[in-house]
Design an enzyme around this catalytic site. Structure first.
Site, PDB file in Angstrom:
ATOM      1  N   CYS A  59     -28.093  34.414-107.349  1.00  0.00           N
ATOM      2  CA  CYS A  59     -27.666  35.810-107.241  1.00  0.00           C
ATOM      3  C   CYS A  59     -28.652  36.732-107.967  1.00  0.00           C
ATOM      4  CB  CYS A  59     -26.278  35.964-107.838  1.00  0.00           C
ATOM      5  SG  CYS A  59     -26.260  35.674-109.620  1.00  0.00           S
ATOM      6  N   ALA A  62     -29.140  36.083-111.605  1.00  0.00           N
ATOM      7  CA  ALA A  62     -30.037  34.936-111.829  1.00  0.00           C
ATOM      8  C   ALA A  62     -31.489  35.389-111.742  1.00  0.00           C
ATOM      9  CB  ALA A  62     -29.768  33.841-110.795  1.00  0.00           C
ATOM     10  N   ARG A  93     -33.731  26.686-117.173  1.00  0.00           N
ATOM     11  CA  ARG A  93     -34.965  26.884-116.406  1.00  0.00           C
ATOM     12  C   ARG A  93     -36.206  26.288-117.062  1.00  0.00           C
ATOM     13  NH1 ARG A  93     -37.779  31.963-115.341  1.00  0.00           N
ATOM     14  NH2 ARG A  93     -38.920  31.865-113.375  1.00  0.00           N
ATOM     15  N   HIS A 192     -35.024  40.116-108.964  1.00  0.00           N
ATOM     16  CA  HIS A 192     -36.420  40.247-109.405  1.00  0.00           C
ATOM     17  C   HIS A 192     -36.833  41.705-109.313  1.00  0.00           C
ATOM     18  CE1 HIS A 192     -37.029  36.013-107.439  1.00  0.00           C
ATOM     19  NE2 HIS A 192     -36.567  35.885-108.672  1.00  0.00           N
TER      20      HIS A 192
HETATM   21 FE1  ICE Z   1     -41.388  32.591-108.400  1.00  0.00          FE
HETATM   22 MO1  ICE Z   1     -36.268  28.046-109.232  1.00  0.00          MO
HETATM   23 FE2  ICE Z   1     -40.433  30.915-109.992  1.00  0.00          FE
HETATM   24 FE3  ICE Z   1     -40.363  30.473-107.520  1.00  0.00          FE
HETATM   25 FE4  ICE Z   1     -38.890  32.245-108.540  1.00  0.00          FE
HETATM   26 FE5  ICE Z   1     -37.002  30.608-108.811  1.00  0.00          FE
HETATM   27 FE6  ICE Z   1     -38.403  29.197-110.310  1.00  0.00          FE
HETATM   28 FE7  ICE Z   1     -38.469  28.835-107.810  1.00  0.00          FE
HETATM   29  C1  ICE Z   1     -38.961  30.347-108.895  1.00  0.00           C
HETATM   30  S1  ICE Z   1     -40.116  33.044-110.135  1.00  0.00           S
HETATM   31  S2  ICE Z   1     -36.383  29.760-110.737  1.00  0.00           S
HETATM   32  S3  ICE Z   1     -42.141  30.527-108.765  1.00  0.00           S
HETATM   33  S4  ICE Z   1     -36.737  32.704-108.550  1.00  0.00           S
HETATM   34  S5  ICE Z   1     -38.459  27.312-109.375  1.00  0.00           S
HETATM   35  S6  ICE Z   1     -40.029  32.455-106.700  1.00  0.00           S
HETATM   36  S7  ICE Z   1     -36.388  29.220-107.238  1.00  0.00           S
HETATM   37  S8  ICE Z   1     -40.029  28.781-106.183  1.00  0.00           S
END
Ligand code: ICE
Length: 480
Positions: A59, A62, A93, A192
């Site tokens: 969400c 998050a 995380r 974000h």
């Molecule tokens: Fe960017 Mo889990 Fe990071 Fe990506 Fe983002 Fe999330 Fe992490 Fe995953 C993330 S900031 S928390 S690299 S929200 S692993 S987009 S989903 S692929």
């Protein structure tokens, strides 16, 4: 060994035929099969999940608290609302941070205003004020506070902005109200964006660093998962650059406040932080560029592209960095490639990794036959399609049912996805790596990360456990 099944549109349509007609039609637009003719295949993304299916999305809260703000280590981030959101997002995380706990590093802690019925009925602003004062009293070195709104705060219409204004004056430090109630948006992606905007409005330009230099760069969209940002920083500094600001892994309030002073913004996770890069460019003229530090091929390309933005001196050093690590990387490939060559991978992660890690697998001779994002937008898919080979499948906001069906039919040798998927596939005896938290391993970025990545993939695929996974009643009498 069984023959590799083929990816085809017929297969996708057959899987989707289990849905009611309306759902089938909607889901069909979110899945493409990349073939010869399809170079910019259209895929629908960033739209609401169909009610009733099992989605892996998170969400807006998050996206703001967990992803963007959480890793800013010397600020305290209040999970404002009922206790659950804060409790369940506590330390999940693996964004590592250096510093002394409770002094200049609050990452290991969790702060919540712990809303109860009383606060919902009468409002929680007074409680928030008290909480902010208590924080300053208990942790006098804190450099700022962010208020991360949970759903009920938005629903009852509390005025967190005025509390933030008042308390910021009273305590003389930044207090940032963030309207990231979970119900906003359709995934963590809007969280974000909201967090980027809050940083823009309350942090950027509020401080000046005295020691600015011509090689100052910011590392943006690296959250230091398992130490990723440290591995990245090592390379950039060996190239002769000065990493003055990191957003936000192992980051500080000051790094956000002085963001306008850097010469170049280097963005790893485009999805979560492109907004702020575009703002810094428009407002302060700071250029930005994307780069990829997963696997030696992509690192080498990126190092040269980054160096091109500077002078001869940096270029010389960049080439020296590549030359220094090449033999080490070749050794890693020599060791693991024979064990991994030809193995097929399917990925499903958030908003960046489903395309960014492809190169690292290819360095090990592996092939990504399917990939997809929880919350990517069109610009992410445009960047993904050229990375994928022909006869591969790309799925947006894939449902639990669809993912399972893809795996049953395509029989990958490895799946890289999240915790919600991990045990489903491990129970199906398919090797799996958790690619959000690096499965409690890491770093995977940079030259430090690649040997760990290679070892972990080998460990998952070639573990002798898989040979023991047949149920005893399925074995012949002789084997038992
Ligand atoms: Fe960017 Mo889990 Fe990071 Fe990506 Fe983002 Fe999330 Fe992490 Fe995953 C993330 S900031 S928390 S690299 S929200 S692993 S987009 S989903 S692929």
């Amino acid at each position: 060994m069984s023959e590799q099944p083929k990816v085809s549109r017929e297969m996708v349509d057959d899987i989707l035929s289990a849905y009611p007609e309306k759902a089938r039609k909607m889901r069909a637009k979110h899945i493409v099969v990349k073939d010869e003719g399809c170079t910019t295949c259209a895929i629908k993304s960033n739209s609401k999940t169909i009610p009733g299916v099992m989605t892996a999305r998170g969400c807006a809260y998050a996206g703001s608290k967990g992803v963007v703000f959480g890793p800013v280590k010397d600020m305290i981030h209040i999970s404002h609302g009922p206790v659950g959101c804060g409790y369940y997002s506590w330390s999940t995380r693996r964004n590592l941070a250096a510093g002394e706990r409770g002094v200049d590093n609050f990452v290991p802690f969790q702060f919540t205003s712990d809303f109860t019925e009383n606060d919902i009925v009468y409002g929680g602003d007074k409680k928030l004020e008290t909480l902010i004062r208590e924080i300053k009293e208990l942790f006098p070195k804190v450099k700022g506070i962010s208020i991360q709104s949970e759903c009920p705060v938005g629903l009852i219409g509390d005025d967190i902005e005025s509390v933030a204004r008042k308390m910021s004056k009273e305590l003389d430090m930044p207090i940032v109200p963030v309207r990231c109630e979970g119900f906003r948006g359709i995934s963590q992606s809007l969280g974000h964006h909201i967090a980027n905007d809050a940083i823009r409005d309350h942090m950027i330009g509020k401080k000046e660093r005295a020691d600015v230099g011509p090689y100052d760069v910011a590392l943006i969209g690296d959250y230091n998962i398992g130490g990723d940002a440290w591995a990245t920083k090592t390379i950039l500094e060996e190239m002769g650059l000065t990493v003055t600001n990191i957003w936000t892994g192992d980051g500080t309030a000051e790094m956000l406040q002085t963001a306008h002073q850097t010469k170049l913004n280097l963005i790893h996770c485009y999805r979560s932080m492109n907004y702020i890069c575009k703002h810094l460019e428009e407002e302060y003229g700071t250029p930005w560029m994307e780069f990829n530090f997963f696997g030696p091929t992509k690192i080498e390309e990126s190092v040269l592209q980054i160096a091109e933005r500077f002078d001869e001196k940096i270029m010389k050093k960049a080439k020296a960095v590549i030359a220094k690590y090449k033999p080490q990387m070749e050794k890693v490939i020599e060791q693991y490639r024979p064990r991994l060559e030809g193995k097929k991978v399917m990925l499903y992660v958030g908003g960046l990794r489903p395309r960014h890690i492809i190169g690292a697998y290819e360095d090990l001779g592996m092939e990504v036959i399917g990939t997809g994002y929880e919350f990517a937008h069109k610009d992410d898919y445009d960047r993904t399609i050229p990375e994928m080979g022909n006869a591969t499948v790309i799925y947006d906001d894939v449902t639990a049912y669809e993912f399972e069906e893809f795996v049953k039919r395509l029989k990958p040798d490895l799946i890289g996805s999240g915790i919600k998927e991990k045990y489903v596939f491990e129970k199906m005896a398919v090797p799996f790596r958790q690619m959000h938290s690096w499965d409690y391993s890491g770093p995977y970025h940079g030259y430090d990360g690649f040997p760990i990545f290679a070892r972990d993939m080998d460990m998952a695929i070639n573990s002798p456990t898989w040979a023991l996974s047949q149920a005893p009643w399925k074995k012949s009498a002789k084997e038992v």
